[in-house]
Design a protein around this motif. Sequence first.
Motif: not given
Lengths: 203, 203
Positions: A80, A114, A116-117, A119, A121-123, A125-128
């Motif tokens: 990150l 990037v 997979r792991s 990305l 986490r990005f998803i 995190s952003v989702n929440t």
Amino acid sequence: MNRHIFITNSGFPPERWKEAFPSSHIVSADSLKDSASAKLFWIHLPGESMLSSYLPDVISRLSHERFVVLSDQPNDEQGLEVLSLGASGYCNAYADAEVLAQVAEVVLKDGLWVGRSLLNRFIVSVNTRMQSVVKADPNLNTFGLTEREHEVALRVARGEPNKTIANDLNISDRTVKAHLTMAFKKLNVRDRLQLALLINRGQ
Amino acid sequence: MNRHIFITNSGFPPERWKEAFPSSHIVSADSLKDSASAKLFWIHLPGESMLSSYLPDVISRLSHERFVVLSDQPNDEQGLEVLSLGASGYCNAYADAEVLAQVAEVVLKDGLWVGRSLLNRFIVSVNTRMQSVVKADPNLNTFGLTEREHEVALRVARGEPNKTIANDLNISDRTVKAHLTMAFKKLNVRDRLQLALLINRGQ
DNA sequence: TGCGCTACTGCCCTTTGGTGCAATAGACCT
DNA sequence: AGGTCTATTGCACCAAAGGGCAGTAGCGCA
């Protein structure tokens, strides 16, 4: 100009680099000239020593050329940080030559590489923090299964065999199978392995 | 099987698809069989009509095969939603044949294809709120397995049955088992399910 | 009271998975 | 050349998983 430049202070650059890009150059961070130009820069990050000065320093001397960071011990936090510093890619320093070539190809086409792991986490995190926009699935937890089916499914997702589950729940082996058969159909999976992968996704 | 399948309800699939993958199949969402199998699925998302039912419905019938979403009007929000639904890639439906090939290559190697803009938003968003500490996994890659064992193990970790793996690698079912038996011993796990959990842990 | 849903189980069958034993073959090292 | 490692496969065997068919039983609701 048309070659790859690997920047490392480590004495033992993986020979995969040479294997992937035979005509590449390998230089130390010190000997890197400000005016250096290359098709693509690769910055080697040895061990944990992500001394927050080293990387920004090297990057500042690349005059906004594209670069990929190779880490000896990749992890999400480092990835990150690296990406937020402007890297176009982040991967394991000991990746296969084939993978390195792949990374180069993607990055040179304006892509980003990037893991997979990271990305995922990005998803997550952003989702929440976008719950107002992305509607939450009501039965995200139960998966639409009955209580018993869910209980059995969770144990399967932890890798337990039917016999163990049956003993724990004080029911027969056959009943466990019955619950699983229903769970498979509801979740549209073939077998216990895919069920486990489904339940464990994103965690 | 061994081909690409494009799923679209639009009457005019870009001929780039055929150009990129001459032997691909193009089917409508309705005619998609549950048992369909392909090297890679591509789901076409026409216009804004991301009616939250269509995509999940199609996805549910892919039985967890890998898929890429092609959008006529890509945007970050849609991309986020698509990725959180499990897509391995998200790109413009009218991308060059060359790019499509690139996407396929990346995705089939366990990569993820995401637009730069979207990823940048991930980075910014996550960066501003990242304190959660997660332990890094040092040897996330090799696990001490031989190349072949590792290759088989990765496929098991994706939920593939032995027969499929054997076909893909052009070896016998028995050989797959042999590699797995070694992998189990080296990693000290009982069966394929625990192997999958081990490899996928922290993902 | 009857219908529907959930839970539970037995019998029996087929398919997968996992392994021991044994063998062949190429690559590489001493 | 001989030894080790890896990859490959056949045969046989057993255990586990998955499911079809059928039946019992409790609960809530119309």
